[in-house]
Scaffold this motif. Structure first.
Motif: not given
Lengths: 127, 127, 127, 127
Positions: A21, A63-64, A78, A81-83
């Motif tokens: 990461k 999910g990376v 991109q 990317r979880s937010k």
DNA sequence: GTGGTCTAGACCACG
DNA sequence: GTGGTCTAGACCACG
């Protein structure tokens, strides 16, 4: 390059996850890039393939990266990317005991923010 | 009151340690205060006395409390709070992977500082 | 080989700690050596793994050994040996009541030094 | 005057025993002297009479004092000071782990003898 | 009453 | 395989 620290309290597979990461954050890995194979990375880091495999599985779950059967593992878009609020809450829960520890040491809030500033600079500076 | 969270990744004895430090930071425990006895706290938290004992021994090692033979455990003087470079470095190492995670979520440095602000307010507000 | 003495006033886990330090002093354990696993040593000494674990954890805290995740415990570098004033003071405090006892027995200072000479010879002689 | 140290690893009743032997060694207590009563000493040291009683019983068992029914406790004759091989062996057993600890700190035998010299001087100097 | 040590055994994460 | 945590319960020394 990921640096493993045997003295670190984090398990090795977590250090690998964090290290990858970190490379994404630093732009050293961009969407579409092919990841080193499990065996390659394992031999580079001198750990068993099992450990790298565990890290890759967790990275895919987050999910990376995406695993393409027969081709290998690739950095995902991109957008993935979880937010979510869940992630936000998790980070808050990790941060709280650190803040208590900090206050216990009778250091000020401002100094903690400065420490964070320092960490961010170190991350950006090395790109 | 310490709240144990079985979902928490931290072991129970660490949660007890952090919870007691939290009470010191909040001023709910002040130097000289007698701690609940190991058996008392164990029955309050519904854990075995061994687990509380482990937390108390670590707290004594860290200089947070002092054990007085046959009398019980007491909160030690504020002066004993360690503020060495080693402790500082440890906190930095715990903070770094959180910062990476944060950046990975594409959140800004400023928002992280705000989150820290929030945590400090929650700690102070509840005194 | 560590010999446990049930007549000894020291708790078992302290006898294990002292026994391992003795082996380091005697050169039977050198930096990098792998320690017997907790379960191995426990079965050798006929104690529960918990007791050996407690000894190992204290030895790691003292910097005598390092625990490597999933691999085992190893003797750490000589450089890690603490030689601070605190340690010196602790030893002095342990030595003082022994000196009083000695004087009470109306034995001379010189004889005590000879006794120490004997103990050191026994430690070195058995390498 | 006996100084109790709650941080000391020795139990309080042992500290009392050692403190009284120290006074005999220093000549502050001589054969025939009447000891303070259990209640007197207990109130002076701010401990329960039980603790002093335990110390006095052990002191009598060791032949340091004699209890005279209805009169009190008295320092016994010097001749009663035990010098047997058993006592010698006990001291050696207490000294050995200290010597190991000393060697572990990579300090020399000579420095240990100097430390003992210092302790003896402190004991004599304060008469 | 207090804390300290130890057992016997379980379950878990990590590698 | 490795160590870490936890339980349930015992026994002990100390005050």
């Amino acid at each position: 390059m990921i640096r493993l620290n045997m003295q670190d309290t984090r398990p090795i597979y977590i250090q690998i996850i964090d290290g990858i990461k970190e490379q994404v954050v630093r732009g050293l890995l961009v969407p579409g890039d092919q990841m080193p194979s499990i065996r390659q990375l394992a031999s580079m880091l001198v750990v068993t393939p099992n450990t790298v495999s565990k890290a890759y599985q967790e990275l895919e779950r987050q999910g990376v990266i995406v695993s393409v059967r027969g081709k290998g593992n690739f950095v995902s878009e991109q957008a993935k990317r979880s937010k979510g609020k869940e992630e936000y809450q998790k980070i808050k829960e990790k941060l709280q005991p650190i803040c208590i520890e900090w206050q216990y040491m009778q250091e000020s809030k401002e100094e903690l923010k400065e420490l964070i500033e320092t960490i961010f600079e170190e991350l950006e500076g090395s790109v």
